[in-house]
Motif scaffolding. Structure first.
Motif, PDB file in Angstrom:
ATOM      1  N   ILE A 156       2.209  12.521  10.979  1.00 35.64           N
ATOM      2  CA  ILE A 156       2.016  12.681   9.340  1.00 35.64           C
ATOM      3  C   ILE A 156       1.731  11.518   8.591  1.00 35.64           C
ATOM      4  O   ILE A 156       0.948  11.191   7.710  1.00 35.64           O
ATOM      5  CB  ILE A 156       3.140  13.653   8.820  1.00 35.64           C
ATOM      6  CG1 ILE A 156       2.925  14.953   9.448  1.00 35.64           C
ATOM      7  CG2 ILE A 156       3.215  13.610   7.332  1.00 35.64           C
ATOM      8  CD1 ILE A 156       4.297  15.781   9.113  1.00 35.64           C
ATOM      9  N   LEU A 157       2.984  10.586   8.796  1.00 37.20           N
ATOM     10  CA  LEU A 157       2.785   9.379   8.152  1.00 37.20           C
ATOM     11  C   LEU A 157       1.480   8.486   8.414  1.00 37.20           C
ATOM     12  O   LEU A 157       1.080   7.690   7.496  1.00 37.20           O
ATOM     13  CB  LEU A 157       4.142   8.547   8.232  1.00 37.20           C
ATOM     14  CG  LEU A 157       5.279   9.495   7.613  1.00 37.20           C
ATOM     15  CD1 LEU A 157       6.670   8.816   8.245  1.00 37.20           C
ATOM     16  CD2 LEU A 157       5.286   9.161   6.111  1.00 37.20           C
ATOM     17  N   ASP A 158       1.370   8.389   9.741  1.00 39.27           N
ATOM     18  CA  ASP A 158       0.006   7.674  10.212  1.00 39.27           C
ATOM     19  C   ASP A 158      -1.229   8.102   9.604  1.00 39.27           C
ATOM     20  O   ASP A 158      -1.837   7.362   9.003  1.00 39.27           O
ATOM     21  CB  ASP A 158      -0.028   7.699  11.785  1.00 39.27           C
ATOM     22  CG  ASP A 158       0.910   7.071  12.487  1.00 39.27           C
ATOM     23  OD1 ASP A 158       1.668   6.039  12.010  1.00 39.27           O
ATOM     24  OD2 ASP A 158       1.059   7.441  13.711  1.00 39.27           O
ATOM     25  N   SER A 159      -1.045   9.108   9.231  1.00 39.70           N
ATOM     26  CA  SER A 159      -2.273   9.976   8.805  1.00 39.70           C
ATOM     27  C   SER A 159      -2.520  10.003   7.322  1.00 39.70           C
ATOM     28  O   SER A 159      -3.659   9.651   6.846  1.00 39.70           O
ATOM     29  CB  SER A 159      -2.375  11.288   9.314  1.00 39.70           C
ATOM     30  OG  SER A 159      -3.683  11.835   8.944  1.00 39.70           O
ATOM     31  N   VAL A 160      -1.279   9.821   6.754  1.00 37.75           N
ATOM     32  CA  VAL A 160      -1.629   9.807   5.332  1.00 37.75           C
ATOM     33  C   VAL A 160      -1.827   8.736   4.772  1.00 37.75           C
ATOM     34  O   VAL A 160      -2.599   8.304   3.913  1.00 37.75           O
ATOM     35  CB  VAL A 160      -0.147  10.229   4.599  1.00 37.75           C
ATOM     36  CG1 VAL A 160       0.319   9.853   3.205  1.00 37.75           C
ATOM     37  CG2 VAL A 160       0.076  11.913   4.720  1.00 37.75           C
ATOM     38  N   VAL A 161      -1.104   7.578   5.513  1.00 41.28           N
ATOM     39  CA  VAL A 161      -1.455   6.284   4.947  1.00 41.28           C
ATOM     40  C   VAL A 161      -2.999   5.922   5.086  1.00 41.28           C
ATOM     41  O   VAL A 161      -3.684   5.342   4.377  1.00 41.28           O
ATOM     42  CB  VAL A 161      -0.554   5.218   5.797  1.00 41.28           C
ATOM     43  CG1 VAL A 161      -0.971   3.696   5.519  1.00 41.28           C
ATOM     44  CG2 VAL A 161       0.862   5.285   5.274  1.00 41.28           C
TER      45      VAL A 161
END
Length: 946
Positions: free
Chosen positions: A52-57
């Motif tokens: 999730i954090l990889d994709s959001v950034v």
């Protein structure tokens, strides 16, 4: 600061729709914390926070208009540590530009019903400190965000207000309350969260989100959703832009009808969403473009990417008057027969273990300071290498995670509950090394220290086998404490000596626990913020002579309390305070409610981990009589009661105690009749309560409750039992003009007053059906020790006083139960030069002042929190301002420089940091530097008020 507060322009003559992209990432629930982070066990639930954090950034970088908020620092901290320095710089830039905003910012989104305020402050401190030290002012959350907890406590709002938050948003409130607020357009309000603090110190703007924390129906574009994407190619047959825009405008205008301004908020996300953030952002970009494109045709709706802070800024600019609320949001129901009051008690063993772990952690933190740098040597660590990395020890992280709203609440799957307990146990194992190091340094004795963590079931191999041993008693409170000690032994008689070599009254008797064993009982007196040592020597081997009587005594008493029993039933019949010459009728017994299985004409809702729904309003009495035996000695008097093979109790009165103990043991709950059971104890008294009773809010201020009543709306009561249950975190009481009966609990429990003069507390639950709130399994606990079902033991402490002076007794008692002494043991004789007693204070703090925090802040600084623990007008004696002179602190007085703040007045640079780290009700903070000698010109005085 302006450079990191980036909000898109709004249009004053239009309805502005603030789209808030977010993900709700439970720090454990259906999967463990680790499984959620790594995306493991997707057969249980598809969720992987790191992705999730990889994709959001990645998606934020593709369009500067996009925004995202993140909440759970426990997950973000893990992800951050794994990033390259270049990625960390990229993320810092996103934070500085206001495109990635942190909200709430604690280590987790804590539960509000079953948490103690001290543990909440600690977990908020952990998360907020990491954000502050990593991102500076731009990382500081401005909004508290509790979108998933199951009801909301006034003390949480008070803490958030004092931490400096600008607003508070949540998603769950009672369905009747929401309906009324929608009609009156009062879903945004001012919450005045303390009756002790002068407004606006505990005032907090509070917003109720329109869809819980989900997107509007039909507008979910995550990979976990089934809603159709926006198909905007007009050459294709399935072009749907016109339909999407029409549906969205209808929803937006409908939502605007129940809110007060021309600004509304929509949460665009849900549980563990944005693992493929491109799905969400591609569709949100289109939604904004096409809806706003209708403005050329006369539409008055303006859609924008936003954050809760930006939305709150627009509400502030509206300069309106908001509805006022002064009570709390308990209990929570989402339908007529669906009251979320079962989790107040669910997993009672875990709730107790969390409370003990909090006490152990505070002891560990204090001894790290008192013992000095040598405390940190060895396996625990070799000195501090970073100001916050050391703080994030296993014990502190485990306790912080345990505050999550699916942890101590008891609403997780069984394997996740086991993982929470394992983490707490591992953390304590690490803390034990530090505690041993510190006590070695302070006492001068290098003898190996033994920890007996199973004393609750009367197991301690050392005391059971040794002929001579010593007991070190550490007291984490800043006032002297008297505490009973009960040790399993194998001898007939012992001699116990205190630190001065004086003999202490002791007694050997047979204890009934998991098994029948021999126990040594004596009372200890521990100095404030320090320890004392007792020596125990065996005088005679062999079992003790039988000292029990199998008849029910007429009464047991000491110089403070007298308790009488009905000789025919074996039950309590009265309680007297001999000092104040008060006597009340008091009958206590055990009952159970049969849990609904969901098969009845009113509702298909069963009882489960969240929901309490008995199948009748009358509980079943377990037994009208109790089989009894008693012991009466100068040290302790006990009446042991057996109500059933699975329910027993010890009514216990120590020689100099002002509180009566009711130590209950319940389980395994029988389920041969295929019905779940919810076991309560009920105290029926002669006190004329007029249907009022009082419970604490997160262990802090007391709130008045009334049967079938809500202060802010006319309640239509559909569940007369579950709808009258409230969280009891540390104490509850009933009173009239003459008498007050206070019950201090040893963990968070649910309870209510369903009859005049009565107080019932739920002790244990075993259920055979899932309550359909997501956990997917019944609350049917067992263990390797108890394969037939969980056995739980606990203790209620009762005191009888005159209101309002009762607070002078029950508040210190409650703190003593929360922060109880730690016992460590050494075998054989101690070295003659051993220091047997130590106190970190030159004098005890005043009764109104509580030492909330004493912990290492960074390599050479310490964080000290003091608080006034009495409410305004609660006590004639103690509800007054108190002046504390720091000369009473630290007998070694190696303090060179103070950074300090009192109340919420920020007077030093360090306190700018502290304002976002959480301090409760007029708390005083000090950060001071250690040096070789005192360098001050006098002492800092600070007066603070209840």
């Amino acid at each position: 600061p302006p450079f990191c507060f980036s909000c898109h322009a709004t249009k004053p003559n239009m309805l502005n729709v603030h789209l808030v992209p977010h993900t709700h990432d439970d720090v454990g629930w259906l999967k463990t914390v680790d499984q959620y982070y790594y995306g493991d066990r997707n057969d249980i639930q598809h969720a992987g926070v790191q992705y999730i954090l990889d994709s959001v950034v990645d998606q934020l970088l593709k369009n500067p208009d996009r925004r995202f908020i993140y909440v759970e620092t426990a997950f973000f901290y893990r992800w951050w540590k794994q990033q390259s320095s270049s990625m960390q710089q990229t993320v810092k830039q996103l934070v500085n530009e206001g495109r990635l905003e942190f909200v709430n910012g604690g280590w987790c989104m804590s539960d509000e019903a079953t948490t103690h305020y001290s543990a909440v402050i600690d977990q908020m401190t952990m998360g907020l400190r990491f954000l502050n030290e990593t991102f500076g002012p731009c990382g500081r959350p401005r909004v508290a965000w509790h979108i998933d907890p199951f009801g909301h406590a006034r003390e949480h709002a008070s803490m958030f207000a004092q931490m400096g938050y600008d607003g508070f948003f949540f998603g769950r409130l009672d369905y009747q309350d929401r309906a009324r607020r929608m009609v009156k357009r009062e879903q945004e309000l001012l919450w005045r969260a303390s009756n002790s603090l002068t407004p606006p110190m505990a005032d907090l703007f509070t917003g109720i989100l329109p869809n819980g924390y989900n997107p509007p129906e039909g507008f979910c574009w995550d990979q976990s959703c089934d809603d159709p994407p926006i198909r905007d190619d007009p050459d294709l047959e399935d072009y749907n832009v016109d339909d999407v825009v029409k549906r969205f405008l209808t929803i937006a205008n409908s939502q605007a009808m129940v809110y007060k301004t021309n600004h509304i908020i929509m949460t665009m996300g849900s549980d563990f969403q944005y693992e493929n953030a491109n799905l969400w952002y591609k569709n949100l970009d289109k939604l904004i473009r096409y809806v706003n494109g209708q403005q050329a045709n006369g539409s008055k709706v303006n859609v924008l990417y936003s954050t809760p802070s930006c939305y709150l800024q627009e509400l502030h600019r509206a300069n309106l008057t908001w509805a006022l609320k002064t009570d709390d949001f308990f209990p929570y129901a989402d339908d007529a027969h669906d009251f979320w009051t079962g989790y107040f008690t669910s997993r009672p063993a875990l709730k107790r273990y969390e409370r003990i772990s909090n006490s152990n952690l505070q002891t560990c933190n204090q001894l790290e300071i008192l013992g000095g740098p040598v405390s940190r040597k060895g396996p625990f660590g070799d000195g501090l290498t970073d100001s916050y990395l050391f703080m994030l020890s296993l014990s502190e992280k485990a306790m912080a995670v345990a505050q999550h709203h699916d942890a101590v609440s008891g609403t997780e799957k069984q394997h996740v509950a086991n993982d929470y307990a394992r983490r707490l146990a591992n953390g304590w194992q690490h803390c034990q090394v530090l505690v041993s190091n510190s006590l070695t340094a302070l006492s001068g004795s290098s003898a190996k220290r033994i920890y007996c963590d199973n004393l609750n079931i009367s197991v301690c191999p050392l005391t059971e086998s040794s002929k001579k041993f010593s007991v070190n008693v550490y007291n984490p409170l800043a006032r002297p404490v008297a505490w009973p000690v009960r040790l399993p032994v194998n001898g007939t008689s012992y001699v116990v000596s205190d630190a001065e070599g004086k003999s202490v009254d002791c007694q050997v008797c047979v204890c009934v626990c998991v098994c029948v064993c021999v126990c040594l009982l004596f009372q200890v007196q521990a100095p404030p913020l320090g320890f004392t040592t007792y020596s125990v020597s065996l005088l005679q081997d062999g079992p003790p002579p039988a000292s029990t009587q199998h008849r029910t005594p007429t009464a047991i008493q000491n110089k403070f309390i007298r308790v009488t029993f009905d000789p025919d039933t074996g039950l309590l019949s009265s309680l007297s305070n001999l000092e104040t010459k008060q006597t009340i009728k008091l009958t206590q017994n055990f009952y159970w409610y049969n849990a609904s299985d969901g098969n009845n004409k009113e509702s298909n809702q069963p009882s489960g981990a969240y929901i309490f729904r008995p199948n009748s309003s009358t509980p079943f009495i377990i037994s009208k009589t109790a089989k009894t035996e008693s012991i009466q000695t100068p040290v302790v008097q006990e009446v042991r009661q057996w109500f059933a093979p699975w329910v027993s109790q010890v009514v216990r009165l120590y020689g100099d105690s002002r509180a009566l103990e009711l130590e209950w043991t319940v389980g395994p709950l029988p389920i041969d009749d295929d019905l779940g059971k919810e076991v309560i104890t009920r105290l029926d008294t002669s006190i004329k309560t007029s249907e009022y009773f009082y419970t604490d809010s997160n262990g802090r201020e007391m709130l008045q409750r009334k049967k079938d009543f809500r202060p802010t709306w006319n309640l239509s009561q559909s569940e007369p039992i579950a709808g009258n249950y409230y969280p009891i975190n540390s104490r509850a009481f009933i009173k009239d003009d003459v008498d007050q009966l206070t019950v201090v609990t040893d963990r968070s429990q649910g309870g209510g007053s369903l009859q005049n003069g009565s107080l019932e507390i739920m002790l244990h639950r075993r259920l055979l059906y899932d309550d359909v709130r997501g956990v997917g399994e019944p609350l049917n606990e067992s263990s390797g020790v108890f394969p037939e079902g969980l056995v739980v033991r606990g203790c209620l402490r009762l005191s009888l006083d005159r209101p309002p002076s009762a607070a002078d007794a029950h508040r210190p008692l409650a703190q003593q139960v929360v922060l109880q002494p730690l016992l460590t043991f050494t075998d054989g004789d101690l070295h003659p030069n051993t220091q047997l007693e130590f106190s970190g204070l030159q004098a005890a703090l005043p009764p109104a002042v509580h030492l909330l925090t004493l912990t290492q802040w960074d390599k050479d600084s310490v964080l000290l929190r003091l608080e006034h623990q009495f409410q305004s007008q609660e006590s004639k004696v103690n509800s007054h301002p108190v002046t504390v002179n720091l000369i009473v602190f630290f007998a070694m007085a190696k303090i060179s420089r103070f950074s300090w703040c009192c109340g919420i007045a920020i007077t030093a640079l360090k306190c700018i940091i502290l304002k976002c780290l959480g301090f409760p009700l007029n708390t005083v903070y000090f950060i001071f530097k250690h040096t070789a000698h005192w360098q001050g010109e006098g002492f800092l005085n600070c007066t603070f008020c209840p």
